[in-house]
Design a protein around this motif. Structure first.
Motif, PDB file in Angstrom:
ATOM      1  N   LYS A 197      16.988  19.491  14.783  1.00 24.66           N
ATOM      2  CA  LYS A 197      16.689  18.202  14.180  1.00 24.66           C
ATOM      3  C   LYS A 197      16.479  17.129  15.247  1.00 24.66           C
ATOM      4  O   LYS A 197      17.055  17.169  16.327  1.00 24.66           O
ATOM      5  CB  LYS A 197      17.824  17.770  13.249  1.00 24.66           C
ATOM      6  CG  LYS A 197      17.916  18.570  11.961  1.00 24.66           C
ATOM      7  CD  LYS A 197      18.946  17.972  11.027  1.00 24.66           C
ATOM      8  CE  LYS A 197      18.978  18.731   9.700  1.00 24.66           C
ATOM      9  NZ  LYS A 197      19.962  18.143   8.756  1.00 24.66           N
ATOM     10  N   THR A 198      15.646  16.155  14.897  1.00 16.19           N
ATOM     11  CA  THR A 198      15.457  14.965  15.722  1.00 16.19           C
ATOM     12  C   THR A 198      15.567  13.749  14.814  1.00 16.19           C
ATOM     13  O   THR A 198      15.358  13.843  13.606  1.00 16.19           O
ATOM     14  CB  THR A 198      14.084  14.979  16.421  1.00 16.19           C
ATOM     15  OG1 THR A 198      13.060  15.192  15.441  1.00 16.19           O
ATOM     16  CG2 THR A 198      14.013  16.082  17.464  1.00 16.19           C
ATOM     17  N   LYS A 199      15.874  12.587  15.403  1.00 14.81           N
ATOM     18  CA  LYS A 199      16.122  11.414  14.571  1.00 14.81           C
ATOM     19  C   LYS A 199      14.842  10.797  14.016  1.00 14.81           C
ATOM     20  O   LYS A 199      14.864  10.124  12.982  1.00 14.81           O
ATOM     21  CB  LYS A 199      16.923  10.358  15.338  1.00 14.81           C
ATOM     22  CG  LYS A 199      16.196   9.733  16.524  1.00 14.81           C
ATOM     23  CD  LYS A 199      17.062   8.699  17.219  1.00 14.81           C
ATOM     24  CE  LYS A 199      16.311   8.069  18.401  1.00 14.81           C
ATOM     25  NZ  LYS A 199      17.134   7.068  19.115  1.00 14.81           N
ATOM     26  N   ASP A 200      13.709  11.012  14.712  1.00 14.52           N
ATOM     27  CA  ASP A 200      12.445  10.456  14.246  1.00 14.52           C
ATOM     28  C   ASP A 200      11.296  11.206  14.913  1.00 14.52           C
ATOM     29  O   ASP A 200      11.510  12.114  15.720  1.00 14.52           O
ATOM     30  CB  ASP A 200      12.349   8.946  14.524  1.00 14.52           C
ATOM     31  CG  ASP A 200      12.549   8.589  16.001  1.00 14.52           C
ATOM     32  OD1 ASP A 200      12.071   9.350  16.875  1.00 14.52           O
ATOM     33  OD2 ASP A 200      13.179   7.556  16.292  1.00 14.52           O
ATOM     34  N   SER A 201      10.072  10.826  14.574  1.00 13.83           N
ATOM     35  CA  SER A 201       8.915  11.559  15.091  1.00 13.83           C
ATOM     36  C   SER A 201       8.684  11.306  16.582  1.00 13.83           C
ATOM     37  O   SER A 201       8.094  12.145  17.268  1.00 13.83           O
ATOM     38  CB  SER A 201       7.659  11.199  14.285  1.00 13.83           C
ATOM     39  OG  SER A 201       7.361   9.824  14.394  1.00 13.83           O
TER      40      SER A 201
END
Length: 505
Positions: free
Chosen positions: A383-387
């Motif tokens: 997972k990442t917090k945003d693009s």
């Protein structure tokens, strides 16, 4: 086209001023003239403008635009935070010039809060530019929120106020929501990500003559995929060629209920110019594939699932469309990758299989191309917090694994083993339908088979895919266009690019 950071854009301005040479206020005038030319050409039915100017150089652009629009016969009102405020040096010069025109009213932001302007008036945002480094507050925040509540057409100058050029914004930030952004010379990275690009509307790049020496000699790892780049990559056909000149493609995919994915990928590969196309699918897919794509050949890969993958080394493989993730297929794919060293294209269920075990990703041959959408990317790498963070992680993984990653999004990114990022600016929301990714797999596989490098196959592939989708949307609308319409429009796109690169007397 190169994408520069806000800092490099500032240095490009300084280099132009020093080496053209040109005074900074004259460069501001040139930028304003480019904006006014576009506005006057595209907003002819509108007669009145409300221009909102900050205290910095973006406000100076706004003052110059107001003056030039007035001289062209438009009605112009200008709003500032404080009519007696302190402005940057160049903004102050243009503010003084503006005050010499009695026909232009200059009011304060607080005055606008009390006014009701006609819906036909176009609102122009020149409050903050690329130098902004803080969250918008105070009177500027109030005016941005007020403008965002209006239904009027809205245009931002260079960048929407409140947006940063190179990074994401904080949650609940006040950002001007433009219908059009007139950006000087370059795309900004923030225009190309879903969290921030939605504020820019349609982006128009205006050439304001920044110095070509600086642009050519300054390094960057970020680029847009535009017609100029495609013209350098695309290889027109040699008339003295035959089907063997354009390679062999093998599309490995299809399962019960998902044969359509393999069909779309096969058709896209055929339509993209490859010499021979083979479909490796379960036995029950034979009739479907042979009837729907008679130009392709069929190879049985199992009675119910794809259990064995045995392909000649001279075939370029696209693996994944409609593959399904049965145990037998997983074993077949993993065993195949353990013994295969040529570049492959992996998509859809091939990626879902690889994501089941963290060791599988290391089996992917060097210079291969993977084409994950955001969820598939998350399954593969976490997972990442945003693009923005997802893109950074993709760069790290592309370098580490020595592969190309086609990170599918509104502006799909091609990320190379060298860490370069190419942002595609073709395509539209009509591609948000099942089957669109299968087409992209077929296109890229076809291009790799035709002798393009992995990087160029991916870059040209996403451009062809997006450009064909744009042609399809023009004919059918974004709502009604189907993936099969995109395949059909590949012919229009190839005619378009061939026309651009054909030498004429």
């Amino acid at each position: 086209m190169k994408i520069f950071t806000a800092e490099k854009i500032r240095k490009c301005d300084e280099f132009t001023i020093a080496n053209e040479p040109i005074a900074s206020v004259q460069l501001m005038e040139r930028a304003a003239q480019a904006c006014v030319y576009w506005i006057s050409e595209n907003c002819k039915i509108h007669k009145s403008f409300a221009i909102f100017c900050g205290n910095g150089n973006n406000g100076g652009d706004g003052f110059a635009i107001a003056r030039l629009l007035y001289l062209k016969g438009f009605d112009v009102d200008v709003f500032v935070k404080d009519v007696k405020g302190s402005f940057s040096q160049d903004a102050a010069i243009n503010y003084k010039k503006l005050k010499d025109f009695s026909g232009i009213s200059i009011k304060e932001f607080k005055d606008f809060q009390k006014e009701r302007i006609p819906e036909q008036t176009i609102c122009i945002d020149a409050v903050f530019g690329t130098g902004l480094s803080r969250k918008v507050e105070g009177e500027e925040m109030k005016i941005i929120n007020k403008l965002n509540s209006l239904q009027n057409i809205k245009i931002s100058i260079d960048i929407p106020s409140g947006l940063f050029a190179d990074k994401n914004i904080d949650e609940n930030s006040a950002v001007f929501k433009a219908d059009y952004t007139l950006s000087f010379q370059f795309w900004k990275r923030s225009f190309l990500y879903p969290e921030t690009g939605k504020y820019a509307g349609k982006v128009v790049i205006l050439d304001i003559g920044l110095h070509s020496q600086y642009i050519n000699e300054t390094d960057t790892s970020n680029f847009t995929i535009d017609d100029g780049l495609i013209e350098k990559i695309f290889k027109p056909r040699n008339e003295y060629s035959h089907k063997g000149s354009f390679g062999k493609v093998g599309i490995i995919g299809g399962s019960y209920g998902k044969m359509g994915a393999a069909v779309l990928s096969v058709k896209a590969a055929l339509k993209s110019g490859t010499g021979l196309v083979f479909a490796l699918s379960p036995k029950y897919g034979y009739d479907i594939l042979q009837i729907s794509s008679p130009e392709a050949m069929f190879i049985e890969g199992g009675k119910n699932y794809i259990e064995n993958i045995e392909i000649d080394q001279d075939i370029v493989l696209g693996i994944g469309p409609g593959l399904a993730i049965h145990q037998e297929t997983e074993e077949g794919l993993v065993n195949f990758l353990k013994n295969y060293s040529s570049p492959v294209i992996l998509d859809a269920d091939a990626l879902n299989i690889i994501s089941k075990d963290s060791s599988y990703i290391n089996l992917v041959p060097k210079n291969s191309i993977i084409t994950p959408h955001p969820k598939e990317f998350e399954r593969l790498f976490g997972k990442t917090k945003d693009s923005f963070e997802r893109s950074d992680l993709a760069v790290h993984k592309a370098i580490e694994l020595k592969i190309c990653i086609v990170l599918k999004d509104h502006h799909t990114q091609v990320i190379t083993p060298e860490g370069n990022v190419f942002y595609n600016v073709t395509g539209n929301s009509g591609l948000a339908k099942g089957g669109s990714g299968d087409i992209l797999t077929g296109i890229i596989t076809s291009l790799l088979a035709q002798g393009y490098s992995s990087e160029n196959a991916a870059v040209l592939g996403v451009w062809l895919h997006g450009k064909s989708a744009d042609f399809a949307a023009e004919k059918h609308s974004k709502e009604s266009m189907q993936p099969s319409d995109v395949i059909k429009e590949l012919e229009t796109t190839f005619l378009y690019i061939n026309k651009k690169v054909t030498k004429k007397l």
